[in-house]
Write a protein that holds these residues in place. Structure first.
Motif, PDB file in Angstrom:
ATOM      1  N   ASN A  37       0.810  -1.216   0.000  1.00 15.29           N
ATOM      2  CA  ASN A  37       0.000   0.000   0.000  1.00 15.29           C
ATOM      3  C   ASN A  37       0.846   1.270   0.000  1.00 15.29           C
ATOM      4  O   ASN A  37       0.319   2.368   0.156  1.00 15.29           O
ATOM      5  CB  ASN A  37      -0.932   0.016   1.216  1.00 15.29           C
ATOM      6  CG  ASN A  37      -1.973  -1.083   1.142  1.00 15.29           C
ATOM      7  OD1 ASN A  37      -2.266  -1.598   0.075  1.00 15.29           O
ATOM      8  ND2 ASN A  37      -2.517  -1.458   2.278  1.00 15.29           N
ATOM      9  N   ALA A  38       2.144   1.122  -0.157  1.00 16.85           N
ATOM     10  CA  ALA A  38       3.041   2.272  -0.258  1.00 16.85           C
ATOM     11  C   ALA A  38       3.553   2.367  -1.690  1.00 16.85           C
ATOM     12  O   ALA A  38       3.545   1.387  -2.439  1.00 16.85           O
ATOM     13  CB  ALA A  38       4.209   2.126   0.718  1.00 16.85           C
ATOM     14  N   GLY A  39       3.991   3.548  -2.082  1.00 18.04           N
ATOM     15  CA  GLY A  39       4.443   3.727  -3.454  1.00 18.04           C
ATOM     16  C   GLY A  39       3.272   3.870  -4.407  1.00 18.04           C
ATOM     17  O   GLY A  39       2.104   3.876  -4.006  1.00 18.04           O
ATOM     18  N   ARG A  40       3.570   3.998  -5.692  1.00 19.88           N
ATOM     19  CA  ARG A  40       2.514   4.109  -6.695  1.00 19.88           C
ATOM     20  C   ARG A  40       1.790   2.774  -6.851  1.00 19.88           C
ATOM     21  O   ARG A  40       2.344   1.718  -6.569  1.00 19.88           O
ATOM     22  CB  ARG A  40       3.106   4.550  -8.037  1.00 19.88           C
ATOM     23  CG  ARG A  40       3.590   6.000  -8.046  1.00 19.88           C
ATOM     24  CD  ARG A  40       4.226   6.365  -9.381  1.00 19.88           C
ATOM     25  NE  ARG A  40       3.315   6.101 -10.484  1.00 19.88           N
ATOM     26  CZ  ARG A  40       2.348   6.920 -10.892  1.00 19.88           C
ATOM     27  NH1 ARG A  40       2.166   8.074 -10.262  1.00 19.88           N
ATOM     28  NH2 ARG A  40       1.569   6.600 -11.898  1.00 19.88           N
ATOM     29  N   THR A  41       0.564   2.827  -7.299  1.00 17.60           N
ATOM     30  CA  THR A  41      -0.229   1.610  -7.454  1.00 17.60           C
ATOM     31  C   THR A  41       0.196   0.844  -8.711  1.00 17.60           C
ATOM     32  O   THR A  41       0.627   1.435  -9.695  1.00 17.60           O
ATOM     33  CB  THR A  41      -1.726   1.946  -7.555  1.00 17.60           C
ATOM     34  OG1 THR A  41      -1.921   2.891  -8.621  1.00 17.60           O
ATOM     35  CG2 THR A  41      -2.229   2.551  -6.266  1.00 17.60           C
ATOM     36  N   SER A  42       0.072  -0.465  -8.649  1.00 16.70           N
ATOM     37  CA  SER A  42       0.452  -1.321  -9.771  1.00 16.70           C
ATOM     38  C   SER A  42      -0.769  -1.674 -10.622  1.00 16.70           C
ATOM     39  O   SER A  42      -1.868  -1.861 -10.102  1.00 16.70           O
ATOM     40  CB  SER A  42       1.096  -2.608  -9.259  1.00 16.70           C
ATOM     41  OG  SER A  42       1.308  -3.521 -10.313  1.00 16.70           O
ATOM     42  N   LYS A  43      -0.542  -1.777 -11.938  1.00 12.14           N
ATOM     43  CA  LYS A  43      -1.601  -2.190 -12.855  1.00 12.14           C
ATOM     44  C   LYS A  43      -1.297  -3.546 -13.487  1.00 12.14           C
ATOM     45  O   LYS A  43      -1.965  -3.969 -14.423  1.00 12.14           O
ATOM     46  CB  LYS A  43      -1.791  -1.133 -13.938  1.00 12.14           C
ATOM     47  CG  LYS A  43      -2.252   0.219 -13.401  1.00 12.14           C
ATOM     48  CD  LYS A  43      -2.423   1.237 -14.515  1.00 12.14           C
ATOM     49  CE  LYS A  43      -2.881   2.583 -13.962  1.00 12.14           C
ATOM     50  NZ  LYS A  43      -3.012   3.609 -15.030  1.00 12.14           N
ATOM     51  N   ALA A  44      -0.291  -4.224 -12.960  1.00 15.46           N
ATOM     52  CA  ALA A  44       0.096  -5.523 -13.516  1.00 15.46           C
ATOM     53  C   ALA A  44      -0.966  -6.575 -13.239  1.00 15.46           C
ATOM     54  O   ALA A  44      -1.632  -6.552 -12.202  1.00 15.46           O
ATOM     55  CB  ALA A  44       1.432  -5.961 -12.917  1.00 15.46           C
ATOM     56  N   ASP A  45      -1.113  -7.514 -14.173  1.00 15.42           N
ATOM     57  CA  ASP A  45      -2.085  -8.597 -13.968  1.00 15.42           C
ATOM     58  C   ASP A  45      -1.414  -9.855 -13.428  1.00 15.42           C
ATOM     59  O   ASP A  45      -2.057 -10.884 -13.244  1.00 15.42           O
ATOM     60  CB  ASP A  45      -2.839  -8.908 -15.267  1.00 15.42           C
ATOM     61  CG  ASP A  45      -1.927  -9.411 -16.385  1.00 15.42           C
ATOM     62  OD1 ASP A  45      -0.695  -9.376 -16.200  1.00 15.42           O
ATOM     63  OD2 ASP A  45      -2.445  -9.828 -17.425  1.00 15.42           O
ATOM     64  N   VAL A  46      -0.100  -9.771 -13.149  1.00 10.26           N
ATOM     65  CA  VAL A  46       0.636 -10.870 -12.535  1.00 10.26           C
ATOM     66  C   VAL A  46       1.311 -10.357 -11.273  1.00 10.26           C
ATOM     67  O   VAL A  46       2.045  -9.375 -11.311  1.00 10.26           O
ATOM     68  CB  VAL A  46       1.706 -11.451 -13.480  1.00 10.26           C
ATOM     69  CG1 VAL A  46       2.500 -12.542 -12.767  1.00 10.26           C
ATOM     70  CG2 VAL A  46       1.078 -12.003 -14.748  1.00 10.26           C
TER      71      VAL A  46
END
Length: 407
Positions: A37-46
């Motif tokens: 929940n820290a840093g930029r959010t991820s959009k990866a599907d893996v």
């Protein structure tokens, strides 16, 4: 739908990354989720989790060195070390509770991936300073190793230390080697009350200027001090300035008296014994004075100690804040009210004018996706960053955008 992969061995991780790289699939790299929940959010599907890579692979107490697989929980490592009278000197901070993630889920790989160090950094150095070597897999699926079991001068690129603070964007660590240190025989904390921020930080810098080996220097304004849980300080209704001494009992007693003499103009301190000191500074490691809330955002600001109180005062003109000064004022944890940009415009302006850099640690996912979470890069640094990223992960598949939107 997100696919979760949890390799149990280094070769399995390497195989997975190689296959995903051939398919040009983005990967979110996580440990046990303490930092998710820290840093930029991820959009990866893996999602590629290192939590299956666990266990201490080497421990030589007399050589004060340990190696562990990256997914090994920090609390497990510290339990093994404590049984032999040793510790992680840099006192890693667990961001989980402050960001709404599980507490106690911090992995040793996550510690070095973020390079977040606790209060003892002023005496023992950062996580990076205690990092000796690494085994890791890059974005091509290639296994490499760097460093070793001893400290030495580095004449080329120090890849191991270069990976610290990269947040899993360059490679996935599989095993880390690091220094450990003896546990102090005893410790004591001197707590000065009633000092405003500028005087509190002044007292901390005076203490750090002595040869008395202060290992913790924290100042809490009134609204932050009221959150302390340690029984002797709980419910206190004024600012608290805290100094920790650690060593052999005789040395601590002597240094305590000398420190009190050096700081006599700041008042008479409350003294906390070893057990009370341990519980107090454990609170700071878990950031319990900055508890998770959907109503606030959390910033981590590095600054000159002489400018720390000025930075907070400047931000205070635009919003209510709760500040926690660590490292004698060189590190500020700053809680601000929820806003569309988490107060980024005002925070970054105050910091840029006075020197330093700011990282957004806690905010709603949509906010972290829309603002600069890490300090914006200058053009020349951005070119260098892109070049390093390309060398390790040419297709940009590992934690894409985790630190910067387009890297």
């Amino acid at each position: 739908m997100t696919e979760l992969l949890r390799p149990a061995a280094e070769w399995e991780l390497q195989s997975m990354i190689a296959k995903l790289a051939s398919q040009k699939r983005d990967m979110e790299v996580v440990g046990h989720g303490a930092l998710r929940n820290a840093g930029r959010t991820s959009k990866a599907d893996v999602v590629l989790s290192t939590s299956g890579l666990k266990g201490v692979t080497l421990y030589e107490p007399t050589e004060i060195v340990m190696s562990a697989r990256a997914g090994t929980a920090v609390y497990e490592i510290e339990a093994i070390l404590a049984a032999r009278g040793q510790m992680l000197a840099f006192e890693p901070v667990d961001l989980g509770p402050a960001t709404g993630a599980p507490g106690g889920a911090l992995s040793i790989g996550g510690v070095f991936a973020t390079n977040f160090s606790g209060s003892r950094r002023i005496a023992a150095g950062s996580a990076r300073d205690n990092f000796l070597g690494v085994r890791a897999v890059n974005g091509r699926g290639e296994l490499f190793k760097s460093g070793g079991r001893v400290m030495k001068n580095v004449t080329g690129l120090d890849v191991a230390r270069g990976l610290t603070g990269s947040w899993g964007t360059l490679a996935v660590m599989t095993e880390v080697t690091f220094k450990v240190a003896p546990l102090p025989q005893t410790m004591v904390t001197l707590a000065y009350t009633g000092l405003p921020d500028d005087l509190g930080i002044e007292a901390l810098t005076v203490a750090m200027g002595t040869p008395l080996e202060v290992s913790g220097a924290v100042h809490l304004p009134k609204n932050c001090a009221s959150r302390l849980r340690q029984a002797k300080l709980k419910g206190i209704d004024e600012p608290v300035t805290l100094l920790r001494l650690e060593n052999f009992s005789a040395a601590v007693d002597e240094r305590k008296e000398k420190l009190k003499a050096a700081l006599k103009v700041y008042g008479h301190p409350i003294e906390l014994d070893a057990e009370q000191t341990w519980s107090l500074w454990s609170e700071f490691r878990a950031l319990s004075v900055m508890p998770f809330s959907n109503e606030t955002s959390l910033w981590r600001i590095s600054a000159l100690p002489t400018k720390a109180a000025e930075i907070v005062f400047a931000i205070q003109k635009f919003m209510d804040v709760v500040a926690f000064y660590d490292w004698a004022g060189a590190l500020i944890w700053l809680e601000v009210p929820v806003a569309a940009d988490a107060g980024a415009a005002d925070v970054r302006r105050a910091v840029s004018v006075r020197g330093g850099h700011a990282t957004l640690i806690r905010a709603q996912p949509e906010v972290r996706a829309s603002v600069d979470v890490f300090e914006p890069l200058k053009p020349e640094i951005e070119r260098l960053t892109r070049g390093i990223k390309s060398a390790f992960d040419p297709d940009g598949l590992l934690n894409r955008g985790r630190m910067y939107a387009n890297i």
